[in-house]
Design a protein around this motif. Sequence first.
Motif, PDB file in Angstrom:
ATOM      1  N   ASN A  52      72.377 -17.276  12.888  1.00 33.41           N
ATOM      2  CA  ASN A  52      72.041 -18.542  12.186  1.00 33.41           C
ATOM      3  C   ASN A  52      72.264 -18.025  10.825  1.00 33.41           C
ATOM      4  O   ASN A  52      71.300 -17.761  10.117  1.00 33.41           O
ATOM      5  CB  ASN A  52      70.486 -18.809  12.429  1.00 33.41           C
ATOM      6  CG  ASN A  52      70.087 -20.127  11.812  1.00 33.41           C
ATOM      7  OD1 ASN A  52      70.678 -20.819  11.002  1.00 33.41           O
ATOM      8  ND2 ASN A  52      68.810 -20.541  12.247  1.00 33.41           N
ATOM      9  N   LYS A  53      73.469 -18.520  10.326  1.00 30.76           N
ATOM     10  CA  LYS A  53      74.004 -18.115   8.988  1.00 30.76           C
ATOM     11  C   LYS A  53      72.910 -18.792   7.950  1.00 30.76           C
ATOM     12  O   LYS A  53      72.928 -18.080   6.802  1.00 30.76           O
ATOM     13  CB  LYS A  53      75.265 -18.629   8.757  1.00 30.76           C
ATOM     14  CG  LYS A  53      76.060 -17.987   7.693  1.00 30.76           C
ATOM     15  CD  LYS A  53      77.488 -18.275   7.566  1.00 30.76           C
ATOM     16  CE  LYS A  53      78.031 -17.675   6.171  1.00 30.76           C
ATOM     17  NZ  LYS A  53      79.534 -17.751   6.136  1.00 30.76           N
ATOM     18  N   LYS A  54      72.675 -20.120   8.173  1.00 31.34           N
ATOM     19  CA  LYS A  54      71.940 -20.944   7.122  1.00 31.34           C
ATOM     20  C   LYS A  54      70.524 -20.248   6.927  1.00 31.34           C
ATOM     21  O   LYS A  54      70.231 -20.121   5.643  1.00 31.34           O
ATOM     22  CB  LYS A  54      71.868 -22.274   7.656  1.00 31.34           C
ATOM     23  CG  LYS A  54      71.093 -23.115   6.657  1.00 31.34           C
ATOM     24  CD  LYS A  54      70.979 -24.570   7.149  1.00 31.34           C
ATOM     25  CE  LYS A  54      70.316 -25.605   5.918  1.00 31.34           C
ATOM     26  NZ  LYS A  54      70.339 -26.709   6.632  1.00 31.34           N
ATOM     27  N   LYS A  55      70.056 -19.831   7.972  1.00 32.56           N
ATOM     28  CA  LYS A  55      68.438 -19.287   7.875  1.00 32.56           C
ATOM     29  C   LYS A  55      68.897 -17.810   6.903  1.00 32.56           C
ATOM     30  O   LYS A  55      67.759 -17.450   6.291  1.00 32.56           O
ATOM     31  CB  LYS A  55      67.851 -18.985   9.126  1.00 32.56           C
ATOM     32  CG  LYS A  55      66.610 -18.473   9.118  1.00 32.56           C
ATOM     33  CD  LYS A  55      66.053 -18.571  10.436  1.00 32.56           C
ATOM     34  CE  LYS A  55      64.616 -18.145  10.511  1.00 32.56           C
ATOM     35  NZ  LYS A  55      63.951 -18.011  11.824  1.00 32.56           N
ATOM     36  N   MET A  57      70.993 -17.175   4.824  1.00 31.24           N
ATOM     37  CA  MET A  57      71.195 -17.265   3.627  1.00 31.24           C
ATOM     38  C   MET A  57      70.006 -17.512   2.730  1.00 31.24           C
ATOM     39  O   MET A  57      69.767 -17.330   1.753  1.00 31.24           O
ATOM     40  CB  MET A  57      72.315 -18.330   3.229  1.00 31.24           C
ATOM     41  CG  MET A  57      73.777 -17.953   3.751  1.00 31.24           C
ATOM     42  SD  MET A  57      74.380 -16.623   2.763  1.00 31.24           S
ATOM     43  CE  MET A  57      74.520 -17.623   1.221  1.00 31.24           C
ATOM     44  N   MET A  58      69.240 -18.535   3.370  1.00 30.75           N
ATOM     45  CA  MET A  58      68.021 -18.750   2.990  1.00 30.75           C
ATOM     46  C   MET A  58      67.020 -17.502   2.407  1.00 30.75           C
ATOM     47  O   MET A  58      66.372 -17.514   1.556  1.00 30.75           O
ATOM     48  CB  MET A  58      67.018 -19.748   3.605  1.00 30.75           C
ATOM     49  CG  MET A  58      67.964 -21.283   3.356  1.00 30.75           C
ATOM     50  SD  MET A  58      67.839 -22.098   2.003  1.00 30.75           S
ATOM     51  CE  MET A  58      65.932 -22.207   1.886  1.00 30.75           C
TER      52      MET A  58
END
Length: 214
Positions: A52-55, A57-58
Amino acid sequence: MKLFGKAKKAPPPSESIEKLRKTVEMLEKREAYLEKRIEQEVSVARANSTTNKKKAMMALRRKKLMESQIDKLSGARLNLETQMMYLEGATVDKATFDAMRGAASALQGIQKDISVDQVDRAMDDIQESFDVQRELGDALSQGFSSDLYDEDELENELRELEMETSSATALAMPSVPSTALPASATATATPTKTAKQLQEERELAELESSFSMA
């Protein structure tokens, strides 16, 4: 001139130092909390880096934000510690100055009652007392004067007393009779020898006889 009310009275140094110390402790606790949060965000980003790249990054963005907060907290804490150090130094300097000023004031108060002339006069009086006491001691230790009597006169008087004593002794002695005493009186006057003395004489005569025979 103050336009809006009176100027606030400065708090005592000890109160300000204590307030600064508590604030520094609060910032340290905040930094420690953010460092733990950063470790957690790093763990989240690592766990989701492939799934989960988005998570991920966050999590890294929150990590960067908290790191920036730690930098600000560190700078603020350094400023507070510097201010606290200067305030403590100023407090020590003031205490030192107050002690020195108090000592100088006390010394001046003492010196008002004592002057150099007074000390000199007191030392002179003490020395004079010592001199008088020494003279008294010397006078008391001296013998009486011999002017009250004449040594030659006393010796003449002593010789006269000796002559008087000799004359009185000669008069008091009994006179010796001119005629000879009878033989019986002489024998009576001769002291009788004791038995012990006679025994000793016989032993002595026997001892001398044995020596002559040898």
